[in-house]
Scaffold this motif. Structure first.
Motif, PDB file in Angstrom:
ATOM      1  N   PHE A  22       0.818  -1.214   0.000  1.00 46.33           N
ATOM      2  CA  PHE A  22       0.000   0.000   0.000  1.00 46.33           C
ATOM      3  C   PHE A  22       0.853   1.266   0.000  1.00 46.33           C
ATOM      4  CE2 PHE A  22      -3.342  -2.919   1.401  1.00 46.33           C
ATOM      5  CZ  PHE A  22      -4.408  -2.459   0.657  1.00 46.33           C
ATOM      6  N   ALA A  23       2.128   1.139   0.376  1.00 51.77           N
ATOM      7  CA  ALA A  23       3.022   2.301   0.319  1.00 51.77           C
ATOM      8  C   ALA A  23       3.561   2.531  -1.087  1.00 51.77           C
ATOM      9  CB  ALA A  23       4.182   2.114   1.297  1.00 51.77           C
ATOM     10  N   LEU A  24       3.554   1.481  -1.928  1.00 49.17           N
ATOM     11  CA  LEU A  24       4.167   1.551  -3.252  1.00 49.17           C
ATOM     12  C   LEU A  24       3.628   2.682  -4.126  1.00 49.17           C
ATOM     13  CD1 LEU A  24       6.142   0.261  -5.242  1.00 49.17           C
ATOM     14  CD2 LEU A  24       4.300  -1.281  -5.977  1.00 49.17           C
ATOM     15  N   PRO A  25       2.300   2.959  -4.170  1.00 47.85           N
ATOM     16  CA  PRO A  25       1.818   4.045  -5.042  1.00 47.85           C
ATOM     17  C   PRO A  25       2.475   5.399  -4.772  1.00 47.85           C
ATOM     18  CG  PRO A  25      -0.020   2.721  -4.280  1.00 47.85           C
ATOM     19  CD  PRO A  25       1.180   2.254  -3.517  1.00 47.85           C
ATOM     20  N   ASN A  26       2.946   5.636  -3.551  1.00 41.78           N
ATOM     21  CA  ASN A  26       3.557   6.923  -3.245  1.00 41.78           C
ATOM     22  C   ASN A  26       4.894   7.115  -3.956  1.00 41.78           C
ATOM     23  OD1 ASN A  26       1.746   8.124  -0.983  1.00 41.78           O
ATOM     24  ND2 ASN A  26       2.062   6.004  -0.352  1.00 41.78           N
ATOM     25  N   ALA A  27       5.511   6.014  -4.398  1.00 39.86           N
ATOM     26  CA  ALA A  27       6.748   6.118  -5.172  1.00 39.86           C
ATOM     27  C   ALA A  27       6.464   6.572  -6.602  1.00 39.86           C
ATOM     28  CB  ALA A  27       7.489   4.782  -5.169  1.00 39.86           C
ATOM     29  N   PHE A  28       5.199   6.496  -7.039  1.00 39.13           N
ATOM     30  CA  PHE A  28       4.789   6.940  -8.379  1.00 39.13           C
ATOM     31  C   PHE A  28       3.652   7.952  -8.224  1.00 39.13           C
ATOM     32  CE2 PHE A  28       6.267   2.561  -8.401  1.00 39.13           C
ATOM     33  CZ  PHE A  28       7.240   2.569  -9.386  1.00 39.13           C
ATOM     34  N   THR A  65      -4.463   4.380  -3.353  1.00 40.83           N
ATOM     35  CA  THR A  65      -4.480   5.306  -2.221  1.00 40.83           C
ATOM     36  C   THR A  65      -3.120   5.973  -2.069  1.00 40.83           C
ATOM     37  OG1 THR A  65      -3.973   3.415  -0.777  1.00 40.83           O
ATOM     38  CG2 THR A  65      -6.270   4.096  -0.946  1.00 40.83           C
ATOM     39  N   LEU A  66      -3.138   7.260  -1.821  1.00 39.41           N
ATOM     40  CA  LEU A  66      -1.913   8.047  -1.676  1.00 39.41           C
ATOM     41  C   LEU A  66      -1.912   8.782  -0.345  1.00 39.41           C
ATOM     42  CD1 LEU A  66      -1.768   9.699  -5.216  1.00 39.41           C
ATOM     43  CD2 LEU A  66      -0.198   7.966  -4.364  1.00 39.41           C
ATOM     44  N   VAL A  67      -0.716   9.130   0.118  1.00 35.82           N
ATOM     45  CA  VAL A  67      -0.609  10.024   1.267  1.00 35.82           C
ATOM     46  C   VAL A  67      -0.970  11.432   0.783  1.00 35.82           C
ATOM     47  CG1 VAL A  67       0.940  11.045   2.960  1.00 35.82           C
ATOM     48  CG2 VAL A  67       1.173   8.634   2.377  1.00 35.82           C
ATOM     49  N   ASN A  68      -1.981  12.020   1.378  1.00 38.76           N
ATOM     50  CA  ASN A  68      -2.397  13.367   0.976  1.00 38.76           C
ATOM     51  C   ASN A  68      -1.392  14.389   1.483  1.00 38.76           C
ATOM     52  OD1 ASN A  68      -4.952  12.402  -0.092  1.00 38.76           O
ATOM     53  ND2 ASN A  68      -5.519  12.056   2.034  1.00 38.76           N
ATOM     54  N   LEU A  69      -0.988  15.280   0.614  1.00 34.32           N
ATOM     55  CA  LEU A  69      -0.038  16.325   0.999  1.00 34.32           C
ATOM     56  C   LEU A  69      -0.796  17.526   1.542  1.00 34.32           C
ATOM     57  CD1 LEU A  69       2.491  16.165  -1.971  1.00 34.32           C
ATOM     58  CD2 LEU A  69       2.614  15.023   0.242  1.00 34.32           C
ATOM     59  N   GLY A  70      -0.359  18.021   2.679  1.00 33.10           N
ATOM     60  CA  GLY A  70      -1.011  19.146   3.324  1.00 33.10           C
ATOM     61  C   GLY A  70      -0.727  20.461   2.615  1.00 33.10           C
ATOM     62  N   PHE A 437      -5.289   5.039   5.674  1.00 35.73           N
ATOM     63  CA  PHE A 437      -6.160   5.853   6.520  1.00 35.73           C
ATOM     64  C   PHE A 437      -6.561   7.163   5.848  1.00 35.73           C
ATOM     65  CE2 PHE A 437      -3.993   3.772  10.385  1.00 35.73           C
ATOM     66  CZ  PHE A 437      -4.875   2.699  10.308  1.00 35.73           C
ATOM     67  N   GLY A 438      -5.952   7.489   4.710  1.00 35.39           N
ATOM     68  CA  GLY A 438      -6.266   8.760   4.055  1.00 35.39           C
ATOM     69  C   GLY A 438      -5.778   9.952   4.841  1.00 35.39           C
ATOM     70  N   ALA A 439      -4.706   9.764   5.616  1.00 35.00           N
ATOM     71  CA  ALA A 439      -4.177  10.845   6.447  1.00 35.00           C
ATOM     72  C   ALA A 439      -3.470  11.882   5.575  1.00 35.00           C
ATOM     73  CB  ALA A 439      -3.212  10.287   7.491  1.00 35.00           C
ATOM     74  N   THR A 440      -3.360  13.081   6.111  1.00 40.99           N
ATOM     75  CA  THR A 440      -2.694  14.175   5.405  1.00 40.99           C
ATOM     76  C   THR A 440      -1.314  14.396   5.999  1.00 40.99           C
ATOM     77  OG1 THR A 440      -4.801  15.259   4.909  1.00 40.99           O
ATOM     78  CG2 THR A 440      -2.832  16.609   4.799  1.00 40.99           C
ATOM     79  N   LEU A 441      -0.304  14.387   5.145  1.00 38.46           N
ATOM     80  CA  LEU A 441       1.076  14.589   5.589  1.00 38.46           C
ATOM     81  C   LEU A 441       1.419  16.068   5.497  1.00 38.46           C
ATOM     82  CD1 LEU A 441       3.756  13.276   6.487  1.00 38.46           C
ATOM     83  CD2 LEU A 441       4.376  13.137   4.069  1.00 38.46           C
ATOM     84  N   THR A 442       1.857  16.633   6.606  1.00 38.76           N
ATOM     85  CA  THR A 442       2.261  18.033   6.662  1.00 38.76           C
ATOM     86  C   THR A 442       3.736  18.099   7.030  1.00 38.76           C
ATOM     87  OG1 THR A 442       1.657  18.182   9.001  1.00 38.76           O
ATOM     88  CG2 THR A 442      -0.054  18.723   7.389  1.00 38.76           C
ATOM     89  N   LEU A 443       4.264  19.312   7.037  1.00 41.02           N
ATOM     90  CA  LEU A 443       5.670  19.484   7.413  1.00 41.02           C
ATOM     91  C   LEU A 443       5.921  19.009   8.852  1.00 41.02           C
ATOM     92  CD1 LEU A 443       8.090  20.455   5.828  1.00 41.02           C
ATOM     93  CD2 LEU A 443       7.803  22.714   6.825  1.00 41.02           C
ATOM     94  N   PRO A 444       5.054  19.356   9.814  1.00 39.98           N
ATOM     95  CA  PRO A 444       5.228  18.773  11.151  1.00 39.98           C
ATOM     96  C   PRO A 444       5.101  17.246  11.134  1.00 39.98           C
ATOM     97  CG  PRO A 444       3.785  20.679  11.265  1.00 39.98           C
ATOM     98  CD  PRO A 444       3.993  20.386   9.812  1.00 39.98           C
ATOM     99  N   VAL A 519      -0.483  12.480  14.331  1.00 43.72           N
ATOM    100  CA  VAL A 519      -0.938  11.341  13.529  1.00 43.72           C
ATOM    101  C   VAL A 519       0.242  10.492  13.078  1.00 43.72           C
ATOM    102  CG1 VAL A 519      -1.942  10.699  11.310  1.00 43.72           C
ATOM    103  CG2 VAL A 519      -3.106  12.342  12.747  1.00 43.72           C
ATOM    104  N   THR A 520       1.257  11.138  12.494  1.00 42.79           N
ATOM    105  CA  THR A 520       2.416  10.376  12.044  1.00 42.79           C
ATOM    106  C   THR A 520       3.166   9.762  13.222  1.00 42.79           C
ATOM    107  OG1 THR A 520       3.705  12.429  12.009  1.00 42.79           O
ATOM    108  CG2 THR A 520       2.756  11.694   9.934  1.00 42.79           C
ATOM    109  N   LEU A 521       3.176  10.436  14.353  1.00 39.16           N
ATOM    110  CA  LEU A 521       3.861   9.892  15.526  1.00 39.16           C
ATOM    111  C   LEU A 521       3.154   8.639  16.030  1.00 39.16           C
ATOM    112  CD1 LEU A 521       6.143  10.211  17.543  1.00 39.16           C
ATOM    113  CD2 LEU A 521       4.681  11.713  18.907  1.00 39.16           C
ATOM    114  N   MET A 522       1.819   8.660  16.098  1.00 35.38           N
ATOM    115  CA  MET A 522       1.078   7.479  16.561  1.00 35.38           C
ATOM    116  C   MET A 522       1.281   6.286  15.627  1.00 35.38           C
ATOM    117  SD  MET A 522      -2.559   8.818  18.131  1.00 35.38           S
ATOM    118  CE  MET A 522      -3.000   9.879  16.768  1.00 35.38           C
ATOM    119  N   ILE A 523       1.182   6.543  14.319  1.00 34.82           N
ATOM    120  CA  ILE A 523       1.391   5.461  13.355  1.00 34.82           C
ATOM    121  C   ILE A 523       2.823   4.956  13.424  1.00 34.82           C
ATOM    122  CG2 ILE A 523       1.482   4.939  10.879  1.00 34.82           C
ATOM    123  CD1 ILE A 523      -0.895   6.780  10.492  1.00 34.82           C
TER     124      ILE A 523
END
Length: 554
Positions: A22-28, A65-70, A437-444, A519-523
């Motif tokens: 599931f992480a693979l799509p983020n490489a493309f 599914t992709l990691v959403n960019l904040g 999870f459809g989480a949003t990745l931010t700089l923090p 969120v990223t810390l818990m995961i």
């Protein structure tokens, strides 16, 4: 002796494989994003050769599914708006005046003439009575209009407070009712803003309540804050229509004078409605969740006098027939008219849960923004700035990652290689879970990943140092490895649980960047514990079974 059953080994590697899959799509990222946008467009407007070609850049059998960019990574627009709740209080008083007037007219023989006083606070209803000697009779009549407050905090209170001074009758909203109105107004504003932003096709907007009367809207990928302001300012359209028929054919011909709208509740269901609405949402003054006579969740609504007359006539003629509530060209509900609805108020019953009745009442009220919004803060983050943030975050991760890998290799040799492999797996699983999870990745959030890398290594360091101590006490390699993992387990669990609790508190009480970090810390905590306890141990066991060394160096 070291022993991990074949079933457990397969399960551990299966979990790792699923996480990395599931992480693979983020490489493309670009290709997958193009594919996802094309699929959405095909579902909404139909297929074209260009859309089919765009959808074919990524296989359908692969996860999309992709990691959403904040906002800080993709760029976009941000607004902080204050909802003018006082306007809603004033509207509530205006809507109450016809009821008060009708009650006082019935008492006119005793109290004489009545006149509303326009001066004074807008959220206060003031009426002058010609015969103040009969004020006691007036107070009794008006207090009979009060309704119990429908909230746990307002149990035992009513929605209005009535007072008198001389010939002046004063009606105010109670504090409990003001709180309910403020909460419902904010919910309504959030709902309609979300509908407006989603309709524009933007990716993963963040729409959050800030305090008691403010809304924070962040939309990645949007060109400017002015564009976002215009988008939010669009008024939604709420109408009530007669139902002609129901079909599952999206291309069905509705016939002359009719229109076809999809159901928002049931996928694949479409309603053929009369084009001209029976009544519009502009005549709706209130809608709140309540309970029917059988104690089941329902939705109550109230029209203004003009709307009440129209609706009374329609429901009298069409008792037993369904009617559709249409919001933004979607049928959000199609209840059946059980009996004529006169008097300006009615109730919608159905197989609702409490949550569904609450949401439907909010949607009914969300025909347009409930009050004016004052924009307190506007920010536009350009794509270049977002790219700079991504580059800086990636550089920070790479430097931290490389430093940790070198340290572990130099400090623990072969065991350090196992830890490094587990660390790479750990980062991959973090992105896999963020995508699922459809989480949003931010700089923090990137900072949270960097912190997680350090915590994952810390768990491996505890295990390896324990193995060193056991080797010093003249135990064999197999027994030393086994005891090392057993004795380090409690320290690893304790340290990560305390950090996880802190992350949960940050998520519950924080907002914006703080939530992204938590969120990223818990995961990351969950994946680092899994890789440190299970993945590295499986690799050590496989290596030990293959080599059978007499002595080991940690």
């Amino acid at each position: 002796m070291l022993n991990i059953s074949l079933v457990n080994r397969v399960l551990i590697w299966l979990v790792v494989a699923v996480g990395l899959f599931f992480a693979l799509p983020n490489a493309f990222y670009g290709r997958v994003e193009t594919h996802n946008d094309a699929v959405k467009a095909i579902e909404a407007t139909g297929s074209t050769p260009e859309l089919e070609a765009a959808a074919g850049v990524w296989p359908d059998w692969m996860p999309g599914t992709l990691v959403n960019l904040g906002l800080d990574l993709r760029g976009g627009a941000s607004l902080l708006a204050e909802v003018q709740v006082e306007e809603v209080y004033a509207s509530r008083m205006d809507a109450l005046w016809p009821e008060v007037r009708d009650v006082l007219r019935a008492e006119r023989a005793a109290i004489g003439g009545i006149r509303r006083i326009q001066q004074g606070p807008a959220d206060e209803l003031r009426v002058r009575i010609e015969n103040p000697a009969e004020m006691g009779r007036v107070l009794t009549a008006i207090r009979a209009l009060a309704r119990p407050v429908q909230s746990l905090t307002g149990v035992g209170t009513t929605d209005i407070e009535v007072d008198a001074s001389g010939a002046i009758l004063t009606i105010n909203l109670s504090e409990a009712e003001r709180q309910i109105i403020a909460d419902l107004t904010l919910q309504q504003a959030l709902e309609i803003i979300r509908r407006r932003v989603d309709a524009a096709g933007t990716r993963e907007p963040s729409i959050q309540r800030q305090g008691s009367d403010r809304v924070l809207v962040q939309v990645p990928g949007l060109g400017s804050a002015q564009e976002l302001k215009e988008l939010i300012g669009t008024t939604a359209k709420l109408t009530f229509h007669s139902v002609v028929s129901v079909t599952d054919d999206p291309n069905a011909s509705p016939g002359p004078g009719n229109i076809l709208h999809p159901s928002a509740e049931q996928a694949g269901e479409y309603f053929v409605l009369e084009r001209l609405p029976v009544i519009s949402g502009e005549d709706l003054t209130d809608s709140q969740p309540e309970f029917d006579q059988n104690g089941r969740p329902a939705v109550g609504f109230r029209f203004n006098p003009g709307g009440a007359r129209i609706f009374c006539g329609y429901t009298t003629e069409n008792a037993g027939a369904p009617f559709a509530i249409v919001l933004d060209d979607e049928v959000i509900s199609a209840p059946r008219i059980n009996e004529p609805i006169c008097g300006g108020a009615g109730i919608i019953t159905g197989n609702f849960s409490v949550e569904e009745s609450t949401n439907l009442s909010i949607q009914l009220r969300a025909g347009s923004l409930p009050a004016a919004m004052e924009f307190l803060q506007e920010n536009t983050i350009g794509a270049d700035l977002g790219k700079d943030s991504i580059d800086a975050g990636i550089m920070a991760c790479m430097v931290a990652f490389a430093a940790v890998l070198i340290f572990m290799l130099l400090s623990y040799g072969t065991f350090g290689i196992f830890a490094n492999i587990a660390l790479i797996v750990n980062v991959g699983m973090i992105f896999g879970l963020l995508s699922v999870f459809g989480a949003t990745l931010t700089l923090p959030g990137i900072a949270g990943i960097v912190l997680t890398i350090g915590m994952a290594v810390d768990a491996n360091v505890l295990v390896f140092e324990r193995i060193r101590e056991e080797l010093k006490s003249a135990k064999g390699p197999s027994r030393a490895i086994e005891l090392g993992y057993e004795k380090a387990l409690s320290a690893i669990i304790d340290a990560n649980i305390t950090t996880f609790i802190t992350a949960v508190i940050l998520f519950a009480l924080g907002s914006g960047p703080v939530k992204g970090f938590s969120v990223t810390l818990m995961i990351g905590i969950a994946t680092s514990v899994f890789t440190a306890i299970y993945v590295t141990r499986v690799m050590v066991v496989i290596w030990f079974e293959a080599r059978r060394p007499k002595t080991i160096e940690v």
